[in-house]
Design an enzyme around this catalytic site. Structure first.
Site, PDB file in Angstrom:
ATOM      1  N   ARG A 109       0.892  -1.127   0.092  1.00  0.00           N
ATOM      2  CA  ARG A 109      -0.150  -0.088  -0.213  1.00  0.00           C
ATOM      3  C   ARG A 109       0.955   1.314  -0.033  1.00  0.00           C
ATOM      4  NH1 ARG A 109      -5.031  -1.838   4.153  1.00  0.00           N
ATOM      5  NH2 ARG A 109      -5.296  -3.612   2.904  1.00  0.00           N
TER       6      ARG A 109
ATOM      7  N   ARG B 160       2.285   0.674  10.474  1.00  0.00           N
ATOM      8  CA  ARG B 160       1.621   0.886   9.105  1.00  0.00           C
ATOM      9  C   ARG B 160       2.943   0.779   7.985  1.00  0.00           C
ATOM     10  NH1 ARG B 160      -2.871   3.414   7.832  1.00  0.00           N
ATOM     11  NH2 ARG B 160      -3.539   3.569  10.229  1.00  0.00           N
TER      12      ARG B 160
ATOM     13  N   GLU C  11      -6.697  -1.864  15.407  1.00  0.00           N
ATOM     14  CA  GLU C  11      -7.279  -2.799  14.689  1.00  0.00           C
ATOM     15  C   GLU C  11      -6.260  -3.658  14.055  1.00  0.00           C
ATOM     16  OE1 GLU C  11      -8.441  -0.631  11.197  1.00  0.00           O
ATOM     17  OE2 GLU C  11      -8.410  -2.459   9.837  1.00  0.00           O
TER      18      GLU C  11
ATOM     19  N   SER D 112     -10.098  -6.420   9.734  1.00  0.00           N
ATOM     20  CA  SER D 112     -11.414  -5.961   9.419  1.00  0.00           C
ATOM     21  C   SER D 112     -12.237  -6.630   8.645  1.00  0.00           C
ATOM     22  CB  SER D 112     -11.107  -4.454   8.631  1.00  0.00           C
ATOM     23  OG  SER D 112     -11.945  -3.721   8.427  1.00  0.00           O
TER      24      SER D 112
ATOM     25  N   ARG E 118       0.762  -7.133  12.480  1.00  0.00           N
ATOM     26  CA  ARG E 118       0.118  -6.446  13.612  1.00  0.00           C
ATOM     27  C   ARG E 118       0.084  -7.602  14.893  1.00  0.00           C
ATOM     28  NH1 ARG E 118      -3.964  -1.746  11.792  1.00  0.00           N
ATOM     29  NH2 ARG E 118      -2.607  -0.558  10.821  1.00  0.00           N
TER      30      ARG E 118
END
Length: 429
Positions: A265, A280, A352, A355, A394
């Site tokens: 990303r 991130r 998070e 999701s 994560r």
RNA sequence: GGAGAGGUAGCCUAAUUGGUAAGGCAGUAGUCUUGAAAACUACCGCGGGAAACCGCUUGCAGGUUCGAGUCCUGUCCUCUCCGCCA
């Protein structure tokens, strides 16, 4: 993609639903006239087409019968239609394109039971599992812990690639691999998902299908290759698209896939957010769950998929909570989303880690993925669901931070030890 | 990278000098039967429509033509051989 027939008949409620998502509803102002124009031009073009088809058939019959002069006369007659037909087809293509542009930019409509609110502050916690550990020493974050242990090197990663990249080494790399294998085993063995290894590079049709295009191109790493390739931002993209432009047999549903892949990303627009550590990254690893199912079963499948993802955290004995995202915080393609958030001691909060979304028929409509019920019924769109099960990077952070010891070592959770060749603790060499 | 072959509905297979996608298998519904099989009838690519019906469809996109599976151009994919390669 929304159903144009639904939008036509429910314009006001669609407008309200988009507003709840903070989506500007101006685009809908032109829907009615665009729709009417499209349908008018379409039926007119159809009629002219019909006329020409009939004339051509007559010419064919005359030629067969050897009546040349009559055929020539008919040809001259038909030639006059041609200009009008070309014009109408052009108008129809333009009207279709305009409608497609309008619809393809609209996000999915939230499900009725999604809390309405402007942003993440309106998300609602629906359950919590486990109890955050009490530490009798000052906790460190994963960057300090892992760097000290020599299993994470962010500085050299910045040299080799740049910011938002990482190098895992030794037991750090092994822990990542252990998590991947553990997750894949649980989902294939206990939850009935089929393991798949998809392409990490996809084309533009695929990106349109799951909703990354046309609106979110800047989030992707796109290759300079003229074929329009991009690196996948999540395995959801290639896996959900497996059955693009297909009509499936209802008896084969649901289809359940689990895929481990790296994800890429650009994180454009997230400058300054989560700049420290592995939270991130431009490249991270994820085990993704994807389902294609019957419309009437997607709500239940969504609950099951979320529970499947939560199971990983339970087996790793990591405390978490599950929240349902509000209308203002949901992703483009979702009609309902549960975020699973794991406890991070260093931040004293939940972050998070998964999701899980029910996209309804939104992606299926873009992809053209349908199914047919028994008895030769008309094809219907499948429902698609996806969720992280889990974000591996994560999870790695959560293990490091939650299992840290006063001396800076990390205890390996019981469930992972078979995947670590029996290693029980990562300590300074 | 070089040379060649090919792509027709879920599968298999046709279509004359261009004349408007034929057939088989599988599948669905029905008739017959105690039931099944067989046989027979209908349906059996997609969309719109209550229906009649209409439109679209031979990998994809264009072009020529009154009319394209067929002719022309581009492109994607598959296969074979050679070369290179993890």
């Amino acid at each position: 993609m929304l159903d144009p027939n639904y939008v036509r008949e429910n314009l006001d409620s669609v407008r309200a639903a988009l507003a709840a998502r903070n989506f500007p509803t101006a685009a809908l102002d032109h829907f009615a006239e665009l729709d009417a124009e499209r349908r008018r031009v379409n039926s007119e073009a159809d009629a002219v087409n019909h006329e020409r088809n009939n004339a051509s058939k007559e010419i064919g019959a005359l030629m067969q019968a050897g009546k040349k002069t009559e055929a020539e006369a008919k040809k001259a007659e038909v030639a006059g239609l041609k200009g009008r037909q070309t014009e109408l087809e052009k108008q129809r293509d333009e009207a279709d394109a305009a409608m497609r542009d309008l619809l393809s930019g609209l996000p999915n409509l939230p499900a009725e039971d999604v809390p309405v609110g402007p942003d993440e502050s309106a998300n609602v916690e629906i359950r919590r599992w486990g109890t955050p550990r009490e530490f009798d020493f000052e906790v460190k974050d994963h960057v300090d812990l892992a760097t000290d242990l020599g299993i994470l090197d962010l500085e050299r990663a910045a040299k080799v690639a740049g910011a938002r990249f990482a190098i895992l080494s030794g037991f750090g790399a092994k822990l990542e691999r252990a998590l991947v294998n553990f997750m894949l085993d649980v989902h294939t063995r206990d939850h009935g998902y089929k393991e798949t290894l998809p392409p990490l590079i996809v084309n533009r049709d695929t990106l349109f299908g799951t909703g990354q295009l046309p609106k979110f191109e800047e989030d992707l790493f796109t290759l300079t290759d003229e074929r329009g390739f991009s690196l996948i931002p999540t395995a959801e993209v290639p896996v959900t698209n497996y059955h693009r432009d297909e009509i499936l047999d209802a008896s084969g549903l649901p289809l359940k896939f689990v895929a481990y892949t790296p994800c890429f990303r650009s994180e454009a627009g997230s400058y300054g957010r989560d700049t420290r550590g592995l939270i991130r990254q431009h490249q991270f690893e994820k085990v993704e769950l994807v389902k294609l199912c019957l419309p009437e079963e997607s709500d239940r499948e969504h609950e099951d998929l979320t529970a499947n993802a939560e199971k990983i955290l339970q087996l790793l004995e990591l405390p978490y909570r599950t929240v349902v995202l509000s209308t203002g915080d949901m992703g483009f393609s979702a009609r309902k989303t549960y975020d699973i958030e794991v406890w991070l001691p260093s931040q004293n909060t939940f972050r998070e880690i998964s999701s899980c979304s029910n996209c309804g028929d939104f992606q299926a409509r873009r992809m053209g993925t349908r199914f047919r019920r028994a008895g030769g019924a008309k094809p219907e769109y499948v429902h698609t669901l996806n969720g992280s099960g889990l974000a591996v990077g994560r999870t790695w952070i959560a293990v490091i931070e939650n299992y840290q010891q006063a001396d800076g070592s990390i205890v390996i959770p019981d469930a992972l030890r078979p995947y670590m060749n029996g290693v029980e603790q990562i300590a300074k060499a």
